[in-house]
Design a protein around this motif. Structure first.
Motif, short mmCIF file in Angstrom:
data_model
loop_
_atom_site.label_atom_id
_atom_site.label_comp_id
_atom_site.label_asym_id
_atom_site.label_seq_id
_atom_site.Cartn_x
_atom_site.Cartn_y
_atom_site.Cartn_z
N MET A 4 -38.81 -43.17 148.31
CA MET A 4 -39.38 -44.06 147.29
C MET A 4 -38.31 -44.59 146.35
O MET A 4 -38.37 -45.75 145.93
CB MET A 4 -40.48 -43.35 146.51
CG MET A 4 -41.79 -43.22 147.28
SD MET A 4 -42.59 -44.80 147.59
CE MET A 4 -43.29 -45.12 145.98
N ILE A 7 -36.50 -47.53 148.05
CA ILE A 7 -37.27 -48.76 148.23
C ILE A 7 -37.79 -49.34 146.91
O ILE A 7 -38.31 -50.45 146.88
CB ILE A 7 -38.43 -48.61 149.24
CG1 ILE A 7 -39.47 -47.59 148.79
CG2 ILE A 7 -37.88 -48.28 150.62
CD1 ILE A 7 -40.70 -47.53 149.68
N ALA A 8 -37.59 -48.59 145.82
CA ALA A 8 -38.05 -49.07 144.51
C ALA A 8 -36.89 -49.50 143.63
O ALA A 8 -36.76 -50.69 143.30
CB ALA A 8 -38.87 -47.99 143.81
N GLU A 111 -44.85 -41.37 146.47
CA GLU A 111 -45.62 -42.23 147.37
C GLU A 111 -47.09 -41.81 147.42
O GLU A 111 -47.97 -42.63 147.66
CB GLU A 111 -45.01 -42.26 148.78
CG GLU A 111 -45.03 -40.95 149.51
CD GLU A 111 -43.82 -40.04 149.20
OE1 GLU A 111 -43.77 -38.97 149.82
OE2 GLU A 111 -42.97 -40.39 148.36
N LYS A 129 -47.02 -45.42 146.87
CA LYS A 129 -46.40 -46.33 147.84
C LYS A 129 -47.09 -47.70 147.83
O LYS A 129 -46.42 -48.74 147.83
CB LYS A 129 -46.45 -45.71 149.24
CG LYS A 129 -45.77 -46.54 150.31
CD LYS A 129 -45.81 -45.79 151.63
CE LYS A 129 -45.52 -46.71 152.79
NZ LYS A 129 -45.79 -46.05 154.06
N ASP A 130 -48.41 -47.71 147.83
CA ASP A 130 -49.14 -48.98 147.79
C ASP A 130 -48.91 -49.70 146.46
O ASP A 130 -48.80 -50.93 146.43
CB ASP A 130 -50.63 -48.76 148.01
CG ASP A 130 -50.95 -48.44 149.46
OD1 ASP A 130 -50.12 -48.75 150.35
OD2 ASP A 130 -52.03 -47.88 149.71
N TYR A 131 -48.84 -48.96 145.38
CA TYR A 131 -48.55 -49.57 144.07
C TYR A 131 -47.23 -50.32 144.13
O TYR A 131 -47.15 -51.47 143.72
CB TYR A 131 -48.53 -48.47 143.01
CG TYR A 131 -47.91 -48.87 141.70
CD1 TYR A 131 -48.52 -49.82 140.87
CD2 TYR A 131 -46.73 -48.29 141.26
CE1 TYR A 131 -47.95 -50.18 139.66
CE2 TYR A 131 -46.17 -48.64 140.04
CZ TYR A 131 -46.78 -49.59 139.25
OH TYR A 131 -46.21 -49.95 138.05
N LEU A 132 -46.21 -49.68 144.66
CA LEU A 132 -44.90 -50.32 144.75
C LEU A 132 -44.91 -51.50 145.71
O LEU A 132 -44.47 -52.60 145.35
CB LEU A 132 -43.84 -49.30 145.19
CG LEU A 132 -42.45 -49.89 145.45
CD1 LEU A 132 -41.85 -50.44 144.16
CD2 LEU A 132 -41.55 -48.84 146.07
N LEU A 133 -45.38 -51.29 146.92
CA LEU A 133 -45.25 -52.30 147.97
C LEU A 133 -46.30 -53.41 147.92
O LEU A 133 -46.03 -54.53 148.34
CB LEU A 133 -45.28 -51.63 149.35
CG LEU A 133 -44.14 -50.64 149.62
CD1 LEU A 133 -44.31 -49.98 150.97
CD2 LEU A 133 -42.78 -51.33 149.51
N LYS A 134 -47.47 -53.11 147.39
CA LYS A 134 -48.55 -54.11 147.39
C LYS A 134 -48.84 -54.70 146.02
O LYS A 134 -49.57 -55.69 145.93
CB LYS A 134 -49.83 -53.49 147.96
CG LYS A 134 -49.68 -53.09 149.42
CD LYS A 134 -50.92 -52.43 149.95
CE LYS A 134 -50.73 -52.01 151.40
NZ LYS A 134 -51.90 -51.30 151.92
N SER A 137 -43.79 -55.02 143.86
CA SER A 137 -42.82 -55.90 144.52
C SER A 137 -43.31 -57.33 144.62
O SER A 137 -42.58 -58.26 144.23
CB SER A 137 -42.44 -55.35 145.90
OG SER A 137 -41.72 -54.14 145.75
N TYR A 141 -41.30 -60.36 142.54
CA TYR A 141 -40.73 -61.50 143.26
C TYR A 141 -41.46 -62.80 142.95
O TYR A 141 -40.84 -63.85 142.88
CB TYR A 141 -40.67 -61.23 144.76
CG TYR A 141 -39.63 -60.17 145.08
CD1 TYR A 141 -38.27 -60.42 144.86
CD2 TYR A 141 -39.99 -58.92 145.55
CE1 TYR A 141 -37.31 -59.45 145.11
CE2 TYR A 141 -39.04 -57.94 145.81
CZ TYR A 141 -37.71 -58.22 145.59
OH TYR A 141 -36.77 -57.25 145.82
#
Length: 168
Positions: A4, A7-8, A111, A129-134, A137, A141
């Protein structure tokens, strides 16, 4: 295997560093063309969208919020009182400096931590993990891209390398 932290934190810091570069190009362009800085700082793509300053504030808020929530530490509070390019650089630097205090071990297992955020009085619940990726991020961006587009739309000579930054 990715963790994590990897990727964070590094991608968010890189995105914010690239945002600072984009702002510097805009400031230099304004100075060269004798354009008041406030023209760019308050510019919007559309009347119902946030201006450049707010785009930067949101990108930094999302980044520091992610680092803190995933590390389960207190989120630093910023006053949202930036009015100059220098103020925005300082906010970005302050955010990166905060993220530098987060250790990889603090994100171990994040995660699967539950993260709850409140948006317009509605609680949104995620696993880390979903918080970060969905959530984080895409939002970071989006706001950095919108800042880029505001400046590009106003004639600042920016290109994809300014957005992506160095690959080192």
């Amino acid at each position: 295997m990715l963790n994590m932290y990897e990727i964070a934190i590094p991608p968010l810091k890189r995105a914010l560093s690239n945002l600072a570069t984009i702002l510097k190009v805009a400031e230099e362009h304004a100075d060269a063309k004798k354009i008041e800085h406030t023209v760019f700082l308050n510019a919007r793509l559309f009347p119902d969208m946030y201006p450049l300053i707010r785009q930067v504030q949101i990108a930094t808020d999302m980044s520091k919020g992610a680092a803190a929530r995933l590390a389960r530490i207190e989120i630093p509070k910023y006053e949202d009182n930036e009015i100059t390019f220098a103020d925005l650089y300082a906010r970005i630097a302050k955010t990166i400096a905060f993220m530098d205090t987060v250790e990889p071990t603090q994100l171990e297992g994040s995660e699967s931590h539950e993260v709850t955020i409140t948006i317009r009085k509605v609680d949104l619940k995620f696993m880390g993990k979903d918080y970060l990726l969905k959530w984080v991020s895409p939002n970071v961006y989006f706001h950095i891209t919108t800042a880029y587009n505001i400046l590009r739309h106003n004639g600042v000579e920016l290109g994809k390398p300014d957005f992506l930054g160095s690959i080192k």
